[in-house]
Motif scaffolding. Structure first.
Motif, mmCIF file in Angstrom:
data_model
loop_
_atom_site.group_PDB
_atom_site.id
_atom_site.type_symbol
_atom_site.label_atom_id
_atom_site.label_comp_id
_atom_site.label_asym_id
_atom_site.label_seq_id
_atom_site.Cartn_x
_atom_site.Cartn_y
_atom_site.Cartn_z
ATOM 1 N N ALA A 1 5.716 13.187 -0.698
ATOM 2 C CA ALA A 1 5.732 12.980 -2.148
ATOM 3 C C ALA A 1 4.531 12.141 -2.578
ATOM 4 O O ALA A 1 4.177 11.159 -1.922
ATOM 5 C CB ALA A 1 7.025 12.291 -2.567
ATOM 6 N N LEU A 2 3.903 12.527 -3.703
ATOM 7 C CA LEU A 2 2.730 11.833 -4.216
ATOM 8 C C LEU A 2 2.870 11.594 -5.725
ATOM 9 O O LEU A 2 3.237 12.502 -6.470
ATOM 10 C CB LEU A 2 1.457 12.641 -3.959
ATOM 11 N N ASN A 3 2.569 10.366 -6.130
ATOM 12 C CA ASN A 3 2.466 10.027 -7.557
ATOM 13 C C ASN A 3 1.822 8.650 -7.624
ATOM 14 O O ASN A 3 2.453 7.669 -8.009
ATOM 15 C CB ASN A 3 3.838 10.034 -8.227
ATOM 16 N N THR A 4 0.555 8.571 -7.209
ATOM 17 C CA THR A 4 -0.089 7.275 -6.993
ATOM 18 C C THR A 4 -0.177 6.421 -8.254
ATOM 19 O O THR A 4 -0.108 5.199 -8.182
ATOM 20 C CB THR A 4 -1.505 7.468 -6.428
ATOM 21 N N VAL B 1 0.854 -1.177 0.000
ATOM 22 C CA VAL B 1 0.000 0.000 0.000
ATOM 23 C C VAL B 1 0.895 1.233 0.000
ATOM 24 O O VAL B 1 1.802 1.362 0.827
ATOM 25 C CB VAL B 1 -0.930 0.014 1.224
ATOM 26 N N ASN B 2 0.676 2.118 -0.957
ATOM 27 C CA ASN B 2 1.581 3.253 -1.143
ATOM 28 C C ASN B 2 1.438 4.294 -0.036
ATOM 29 O O ASN B 2 0.387 4.428 0.593
ATOM 30 C CB ASN B 2 1.331 3.919 -2.502
ATOM 31 N N GLY B 3 2.521 5.042 0.176
ATOM 32 C CA GLY B 3 2.507 6.156 1.108
ATOM 33 C C GLY B 3 2.795 5.812 2.547
ATOM 34 O O GLY B 3 2.756 6.697 3.403
ATOM 35 N N ILE B 4 3.112 4.552 2.860
ATOM 36 C CA ILE B 4 3.332 4.130 4.240
ATOM 37 C C ILE B 4 4.785 3.694 4.414
ATOM 38 O O ILE B 4 5.227 2.731 3.773
ATOM 39 C CB ILE B 4 2.406 2.966 4.622
ATOM 40 N N PRO B 5 5.574 4.369 5.264
ATOM 41 C CA PRO B 5 6.955 3.912 5.510
ATOM 42 C C PRO B 5 6.956 2.504 6.108
ATOM 43 O O PRO B 5 6.125 2.172 6.951
ATOM 44 C CB PRO B 5 7.495 4.935 6.518
ATOM 45 N N GLU B 6 7.915 1.679 5.660
ATOM 46 C CA GLU B 6 8.003 0.333 6.205
ATOM 47 C C GLU B 6 8.454 0.352 7.656
ATOM 48 O O GLU B 6 8.107 -0.539 8.433
ATOM 49 C CB GLU B 6 8.995 -0.491 5.381
ATOM 50 N N PHE B 7 9.216 1.383 8.029
ATOM 51 C CA PHE B 7 9.791 1.415 9.363
ATOM 52 C C PHE B 7 9.952 2.862 9.813
ATOM 53 O O PHE B 7 10.358 3.724 9.036
ATOM 54 C CB PHE B 7 11.159 0.720 9.360
#
Length: 712
Positions: free
Chosen positions: A678-681, A602-608
């Motif tokens: 940053a956004l570029n879905t 899912v975009n926009g979510i840091p893994e950590f």
């Protein structure tokens, strides 16, 4: 010397110098002055539950930010404070946007936002307005990351309960004054009086905040808070309260910067359209007024407890879209949206504690009703001929949500506990425009939770929970579905998102030197929303698929030495689509296609994310802190071809308290790390074979502040 190397060296020396200074101040343990014991957070009694209990005893993932924490971190707004909690993400693009455990969807509200228990649901997008709440008037913030069954539809995305200050102690009168000044002309001044006389208690507080902003985003906010209560006894209180906020701001966050603008006009609120077009992109302006006025009742004795609230919330916003008034001759330029909302809330809950020897049983019943009346009117001041229609933009929205919950707490002996909760919610909504168009939507949702727990000791708790909860779609989703008219995305086909959450948690106040809260969870989200397209046309938000999320959240802290404390927190999250489709741009052709999302993050979510902090107490009254904050990379687009790199920033502070005074100096992002959202879905390129057409929303850089406070 390379360009920029000198400034980097100076900033590096600043960090090293502050760290060395604080270490040099730290004496050996034997030389430390006697310090006052601090209440550990796991001992805090939390109210964001069906019955008040210690944080260590609650079988749920709850974090608490106290007023002392807020003062130390120097948070300019609530969003700044919240993003320091593991599992809470600042997804700001246009305004304040908070996501808990990556559950937020596009152009919609996130978690349930409460102010003293009263829900804040603004407008047809159900957005939050966290920046209008003065940090200086907050006693504590409680963040429920687990699904909050007691708080109705939307609580599957978490709950943020902002609790304002109240009168403390038995003094007839006491007060405080504080003032600070920081970078970008940021000034903050607040003062208040509180006390108790006979059976009456009172509090009055006022705050004024102003800033020129990192990007010249000027903002000014004045806020007042008044509370008055009558105490029938130490167990029973009836109170009234009111708070109002007036805020004006120039907003650049609706105006994304592309790479060329970011490189050349990073800190400008006005910037050229492109390298070949000198027309300036202009800012937007908002004028906001809000107020909450409530009557509260509370009673608690050894067995019986009850709480009730009657509240009225008013919110008005006038939004001036100035972006093209100087670059266009269109009669649609410079449009103005006037938004007005009245919300009426009634809530009543109560319970009784039964004791049957080795079995204790506390049932709690609660009922709440929320009625929202929202209007939006659009005007075109440059349309002197009156030819521009506002039929699709003039909105009347009425929504009534009725919820009933039944919560049961069992305690078997000294060690075993069990919580079983149920809730049913009924939503009735009417959405009208002047086109004319009218939607009548109703839905019923049943949520539940089961959470057994085991107490090794009174200060240690291991729990497991399973819950089901919902997120009811924003009214705008229904309107888009009706307005665009696709037979594949009808209003009546939209379903609430349904979430199943499986959680295991461990909390332990082992000693003053070591305290831990560790949570692991797995969440299934069915019917998750995303943008829906047919050919090249946007057709609104639709239930496009299911998602799965795994996560671990850790909080460690302690004070092993009188002169040394530490804080470690972090969150790892793996959120991916189990199934679904989305429209994306194919690389390198830059043509639009439908893509399968199965297995994509899912975009926009840091893994950590992590935060590591050290606190030093060199002498009596002195405290110095140094924090390192890390955000790992996150994917920008649905199919994970583009990413934003990891970033690490550093904060530091020094304070001295004596008698009733306190002075402080703090610095945030002291290396001036360049941060953006940053956004570029859909992964769009500048053209076939081109570079990513990514939108950047600039976040704050290096900030320094000095302040003083006085209590009397």
């Amino acid at each position: 010397m390379k360009a920029g190397q000198g400034s980097w060296t100076k900033k590096g020396m600043l960090v090293a110098g502050m760290a060395t200074w604080t270490m040099c101040l730290a004496p050996h343990q034997g030389e430390a002055e006697q310090v006052t014991e601090e209440l550990h957070v796991l001992e805090e009694v939390v109210v964001t539950a069906t019955s008040k209990s210690k944080l260590v005893d609650t079988p749920a993932s709850i974090a608490v930010i106290t007023d002392a924490d807020l003062e130390q971190m120097g948070a300019k707004n609530v969003t700044e404070a919240l993003e320091r909690i593991p599992g809470v993400y600042n997804t700001t693009a246009s305004g304040s946007s908070i996501s808990i455990r990556g559950t937020r969807s596009s152009m919609a509200g996130g978690p349930v936002i409460l102010i003293d228990g009263v829900a804040q649901n603004y407008g047809n997008y159900r957005r939050e307005e966290l920046d209008i709440i003065p940090v200086s008037q907050i006693e504590r913030i409680e963040v429920l990351r687990s699904a909050g069954v007691a708080y109705g539809p939307g609580a599957s995305r978490g709950v943020i309960n902002i609790i304002t200050k109240k009168s403390l102690g038995e003094e007839a009168i006491s007060g405080h004054l504080s003032s600070s000044y920081g970078s970008w002309g940021t000034g903050n001044i607040s003062g208040g009086l509180s006390g108790r006389r006979a059976q009456w208690d009172y509090l009055a507080d006022i705050n004024h905040y102003t800033t020129d902003g990192y990007e010249d985003e000027e903002a000014s906010r004045t806020a007042g808070l008044v509370k008055l209560g009558y105490n029938f006894s130490e167990k029973t209180r009836l109170g009234i309260r009111g708070n109002w906020v007036n805020m004006d701001s120039d907003n650049a966050y609706d105006l994304a910067k592309y790479q060329w603008q970011l490189d050349n006009y990073r800190r400008d609120i006005h910037f050229p359209v492109s390298a070949t077009d000198n027309s300036l992109v202009w800012h937007n302006t908002k004028e906001q007024e809000s107020g909450i006025y409530a009557l509260d009742f509370s009673h608690k004795d050894n067995r019986f407890f009850a709480d009730g609230t009657l509240a009225y919330t008013h919110y008005n916003e006038t939004y001036y879209d100035n972006r093209d008034i100087y670059t266009s001759s269109s009669t649609a330029r410079g449009d103005i949206d006037d938004r007005d909302q009245d919300t009426y809330t009634a809530a009543l809950s109560g319970g009784y504690s039964f004791d049957f020897g080795q079995l204790s049983f506390t049932p709690t019943l609660g009922l709440n009703v929320e009625d929202i009346d929202f209007q939006q009117r659009k005007t075109y001041p440059y349309d002197t001929a009156g030819t521009r229609s506002t039929a699709s933009s003039d909105i009347d929205l009425d929504q009534t949500t009725t919820g009933l919950f039944w919560d049961n707490d069992f305690l078997f002996g000294e060690h075993w506990g069990l919580k079983i909760g149920n809730r049913v919610d009924r939503v009735d909504m009417t959405f009208e425009t002047l086109e004319p168009s009218q939607l009548d939507i109703d839905d019923t949702m049943w949520s539940w939770t089961v959470a057994p727990s085991y107490h090794f000791t009174p200060d240690a708790n291991l729990y497991v929970s399973i819950s089901r909860n919902y997120w009811f779609p924003s009214p705008q989703y229904y309107y888009w579905a009706a307005d665009y008219g696709s037979p594949n995305n009808r209003p009546e086909d939209l379903k609430p998102e349904e979430s199943f959450t499986y959680e295991i948690g461990y909390k332990h106040r082992l000693s003053k030197a070591f305290n831990i809260a560790l949570t692991g969870y797995y969440m299934e989200t069915k019917d998750k929303f995303g943008g829906y397209y047919e050919d090249r046309s946007y057709m609104g938000q639709k239930n496009i698929g299911d998602a799965e999320t795994y996560g671990i959240e850790l909080e460690l802290d302690g004070r092993p030495l009188d002169w040394l404390g530490y804080r470690i927190s972090g969150a790892w999250i793996d959120a991916e689509w189990a199934e679904g489709t989305a429209r994306i741009y194919e690389h390198p052709s830059n043509t639009r296609i439908e893509a399968d999302l199965d297995g994509c993050q899912v975009n926009g979510i840091p893994e950590f994310t992590s935060r590591i902090g050290l606190d030093f107490y060199p002498w009596e009254g002195w405290k110095a802190s140094l924090d390192a904050i890390t955000f790992s990379k996150y994917y920008l687009d649905y199919t994970n071809r583009l990413s934003y790199p990891s970033r690490t920033t550093f904060d530091a502070s020094v304070s001295y308290s004596w008698d009733r005074y306190k002075v402080w100096v703090l610095a945030k992002n002291i290396l001036d790390e360049e941060m953006e959202r940053a956004l570029n879905t859909d992964g769009e390129l500048t053209g076939p074979g081109g570079s990513p057409l990514t939108s950047y929303y600039v976040l704050d850089g290096f900030y320094i502040e000095a302040g003083i406070s006085f209590k009397f």
